[in-house]
Design a protein around this motif. Structure first.
Motif, mmCIF file in Angstrom:
data_model
loop_
_atom_site.group_PDB
_atom_site.id
_atom_site.type_symbol
_atom_site.label_atom_id
_atom_site.label_comp_id
_atom_site.label_asym_id
_atom_site.label_seq_id
_atom_site.Cartn_x
_atom_site.Cartn_y
_atom_site.Cartn_z
ATOM 1 N N SER A 199 13.111 -18.743 -0.679
ATOM 2 C CA SER A 199 11.455 -18.480 -0.531
ATOM 3 C C SER A 199 11.348 -17.150 0.056
ATOM 4 C CB SER A 199 10.913 -19.686 0.280
ATOM 5 O OG SER A 199 11.109 -20.548 -0.291
ATOM 6 N N GLU A 200 10.336 -16.305 -0.405
ATOM 7 C CA GLU A 200 9.892 -15.046 0.000
ATOM 8 C C GLU A 200 8.442 -15.088 0.134
ATOM 9 O OE1 GLU A 200 11.543 -12.164 -2.285
ATOM 10 O OE2 GLU A 200 13.755 -12.284 -1.562
ATOM 11 N N LEU A 201 7.850 -14.382 1.037
ATOM 12 C CA LEU A 201 6.336 -14.209 1.481
ATOM 13 C C LEU A 201 6.090 -12.989 1.977
ATOM 14 C CD1 LEU A 201 3.538 -15.809 1.197
ATOM 15 C CD2 LEU A 201 4.294 -16.717 3.569
ATOM 16 N N SER A 202 5.177 -12.419 1.483
ATOM 17 C CA SER A 202 4.826 -11.207 2.328
ATOM 18 C C SER A 202 3.179 -10.792 1.849
ATOM 19 C CB SER A 202 5.737 -9.969 1.828
ATOM 20 O OG SER A 202 5.665 -9.559 0.558
ATOM 21 N N MET A 203 2.596 -9.685 2.240
ATOM 22 C CA MET A 203 1.396 -9.243 1.957
ATOM 23 C C MET A 203 1.566 -8.072 1.488
ATOM 24 S SD MET A 203 1.224 -11.562 4.657
ATOM 25 C CE MET A 203 0.271 -12.809 4.938
ATOM 26 N N ASP A 204 1.264 -7.921 0.215
ATOM 27 C CA ASP A 204 1.283 -6.519 -0.441
ATOM 28 C C ASP A 204 0.146 -6.175 -1.280
ATOM 29 O OD1 ASP A 204 2.465 -4.342 -1.716
ATOM 30 O OD2 ASP A 204 3.835 -5.321 -2.906
ATOM 31 N N PRO A 205 -0.436 -5.114 -1.021
ATOM 32 C CA PRO A 205 -0.424 -4.292 0.079
ATOM 33 C C PRO A 205 -0.722 -4.948 1.511
ATOM 34 C CG PRO A 205 -2.632 -3.739 -0.836
ATOM 35 C CD PRO A 205 -1.759 -4.840 -1.716
ATOM 36 N N MET A 206 -0.250 -4.157 2.481
ATOM 37 C CA MET A 206 -0.492 -4.814 3.878
ATOM 38 C C MET A 206 -2.054 -4.434 4.448
ATOM 39 S SD MET A 206 2.108 -6.324 4.967
ATOM 40 C CE MET A 206 2.409 -6.252 6.912
ATOM 41 N N VAL A 207 -2.952 -5.019 3.649
ATOM 42 C CA VAL A 207 -4.266 -4.529 3.777
ATOM 43 C C VAL A 207 -5.230 -5.838 3.617
ATOM 44 C CG1 VAL A 207 -6.107 -3.130 3.060
ATOM 45 C CG2 VAL A 207 -4.098 -2.133 2.996
ATOM 46 N N VAL A 208 -6.233 -5.838 4.551
ATOM 47 C CA VAL A 208 -7.369 -6.801 4.440
ATOM 48 C C VAL A 208 -8.553 -6.075 3.830
ATOM 49 C CG1 VAL A 208 -8.813 -8.700 5.690
ATOM 50 C CG2 VAL A 208 -6.363 -8.400 6.402
ATOM 51 N N THR A 209 -9.015 -6.493 2.928
ATOM 52 C CA THR A 209 -10.137 -5.942 2.105
ATOM 53 C C THR A 209 -11.535 -6.758 2.176
ATOM 54 O OG1 THR A 209 -8.681 -4.740 0.659
ATOM 55 C CG2 THR A 209 -10.923 -4.586 0.198
ATOM 56 N N SER A 210 -12.539 -6.175 2.591
ATOM 57 C CA SER A 210 -13.620 -7.057 2.513
ATOM 58 C C SER A 210 -14.558 -6.571 1.215
ATOM 59 C CB SER A 210 -14.721 -6.761 3.537
ATOM 60 O OG SER A 210 -15.418 -5.591 3.673
ATOM 61 N N THR A 211 -15.664 -7.467 0.899
ATOM 62 C CA THR A 211 -16.307 -7.416 -0.421
ATOM 63 C C THR A 211 -17.477 -6.170 -0.036
ATOM 64 O OG1 THR A 211 -17.863 -8.884 0.498
ATOM 65 C CG2 THR A 211 -15.952 -9.660 -1.290
ATOM 66 N N GLY A 212 -17.547 -6.042 1.440
ATOM 67 C CA GLY A 212 -18.495 -5.105 1.865
ATOM 68 C C GLY A 212 -17.847 -3.654 1.693
ATOM 69 N N GLY A 213 -16.469 -3.373 1.369
ATOM 70 C CA GLY A 213 -15.962 -2.139 1.226
ATOM 71 C C GLY A 213 -15.147 -1.712 2.431
ATOM 72 N N GLN A 214 -14.985 -2.651 3.620
ATOM 73 C CA GLN A 214 -14.120 -2.206 4.620
ATOM 74 C C GLN A 214 -12.811 -2.945 4.557
ATOM 75 O OE1 GLN A 214 -15.382 -0.455 7.521
ATOM 76 N NE2 GLN A 214 -13.165 -0.555 8.271
ATOM 77 N N SER A 215 -11.712 -2.088 4.916
ATOM 78 C CA SER A 215 -10.532 -2.420 4.971
ATOM 79 C C SER A 215 -9.988 -2.331 6.428
ATOM 80 C CB SER A 215 -9.821 -1.691 3.661
ATOM 81 O OG SER A 215 -9.727 -0.453 4.181
ATOM 82 N N TYR A 216 -8.754 -3.084 6.447
ATOM 83 C CA TYR A 216 -8.092 -3.294 7.858
ATOM 84 C C TYR A 216 -6.507 -3.216 7.526
ATOM 85 C CZ TYR A 216 -12.683 -4.842 9.405
ATOM 86 O OH TYR A 216 -13.939 -4.770 9.511
ATOM 87 N N VAL A 217 -5.900 -2.566 7.932
ATOM 88 C CA VAL A 217 -4.255 -2.356 8.062
ATOM 89 C C VAL A 217 -3.589 -3.579 8.467
ATOM 90 C CG1 VAL A 217 -2.225 -1.005 8.119
ATOM 91 C CG2 VAL A 217 -4.451 0.080 7.397
ATOM 92 N N LEU A 218 -2.820 -4.378 8.201
ATOM 93 C CA LEU A 218 -1.998 -5.378 8.508
ATOM 94 C C LEU A 218 -0.708 -4.712 9.264
ATOM 95 C CD1 LEU A 218 -2.433 -8.230 6.102
ATOM 96 C CD2 LEU A 218 -3.129 -8.357 8.401
ATOM 97 N N GLU A 219 -0.361 -4.774 10.523
ATOM 98 C CA GLU A 219 0.710 -4.324 11.020
ATOM 99 C C GLU A 219 1.280 -5.314 11.864
ATOM 100 O OE1 GLU A 219 0.272 -0.199 12.760
ATOM 101 O OE2 GLU A 219 -1.711 -1.042 13.004
ATOM 102 N N GLU A 220 2.856 -5.158 11.759
ATOM 103 C CA GLU A 220 3.538 -6.291 12.595
ATOM 104 C C GLU A 220 3.751 -6.006 14.085
ATOM 105 O OE1 GLU A 220 6.654 -8.297 9.407
ATOM 106 O OE2 GLU A 220 7.374 -6.572 10.619
ATOM 107 N N GLU A 221 3.608 -7.166 15.013
ATOM 108 C CA GLU A 221 3.510 -6.881 16.207
ATOM 109 C C GLU A 221 5.187 -7.313 16.663
ATOM 110 O OE1 GLU A 221 2.110 -9.135 20.092
ATOM 111 O OE2 GLU A 221 0.666 -8.376 18.857
ATOM 112 N N ALA A 222 5.374 -8.440 16.022
ATOM 113 C CA ALA A 222 6.953 -8.955 16.331
ATOM 114 C C ALA A 222 7.374 -9.447 15.252
ATOM 115 C CB ALA A 222 6.983 -9.610 17.681
#
Length: 214
Positions: A33-56
């Protein structure tokens, strides 16, 4: 209930409530089993995007537990058991006339291993919005609804069906929506877990929300 060693998680007890849309690419389920977010971004319908970064990232071991119930017996000052005339241990009787039963929780390792990804905190804007995360996987995955201790403002939400976005499979999407925050920044952050159905890969996404009165 299964739980991540050293991290108190209740997501293993949450059942599947509804299904995600059919995956466009189910992948090869015979592979690990494999799982990831690709691209590492959260995108809103309002046009805002947030980068997903690993802390640990942690290698994890899973445990399970069961309850062991035993009768409580009277003891002497030296710790030895009190015996009756027949040489049997004397049980402790409660005020209601019933035996006092002790309950111990026995925790043991299941032998299952996994990888835990903790993502950095993201503060969302105060406005109500709907967000999309693209999931890349060759397995079935789950994303249980967060149950807050205070007012709920973060909801798993399926854009296509109008229902929950709790499960999916292969390459697919996870959706969530937020309510407008007319007050100050929300104190209680949302830890959103997304993990493969066999629990070998797990992500903890951490969200907060700004307030209009900040």
């Amino acid at each position: 209930m299964k739980k991540l060693l050293g991290i108190a998680l209740m997501w293993m007890a949450i059942g599947v409530i509804s299904c995600e849309e059919a995956a466009t690419n189910p992948g090869d389920f015979d592979l690990k089993s494999e799982l990831s977010m690709d691209p590492m971004v959260v995108t809103s319908t309002g046009g805002q995007s947030y980068v997903l970064e690993e802390e640990a990232v942690f290698d994890t071991a899973y445990t399970s537990s069961y309850e062991k119930k035993d009768t409580t017996f009277e003891t002497n000052a030296d710790g030895s058991f009190v015996l009756d005339a027949a040489g049997k241990k004397v049980p402790v009787i409660g005020d209601d006339g019933n035996l006092i039963i002790s309950v111990d929780t026995i925790i043991f390792e299941t032998g299952k291993k996994g990888v835990f990804h903790k993502m950095k905190f993201i503060k969302l804007e105060s406005k109500a919005d709907t967000f999309t995360i693209h999931i890349k996987s060759n397995a079935m995955w789950r994303a249980p609804q967060y149950a807050p201790t205070k007012a709920q403002w973060f909801f798993n939400y399926n854009l296509r069906t109008g229902g929950n976005s709790l499960t999916g499979g292969g390459d697919s999407y996870f959706y969530f929506r937020t309510l407008r925050n007319k007050n100050k920044t929300r104190v209680e952050p949302v830890p959103q877990y997304i993990y493969t159905s066999d629990s070998t890969v797990m992500y903890q996404l951490n969200f907060g929300q700004a307030g209009e009165r900040d």
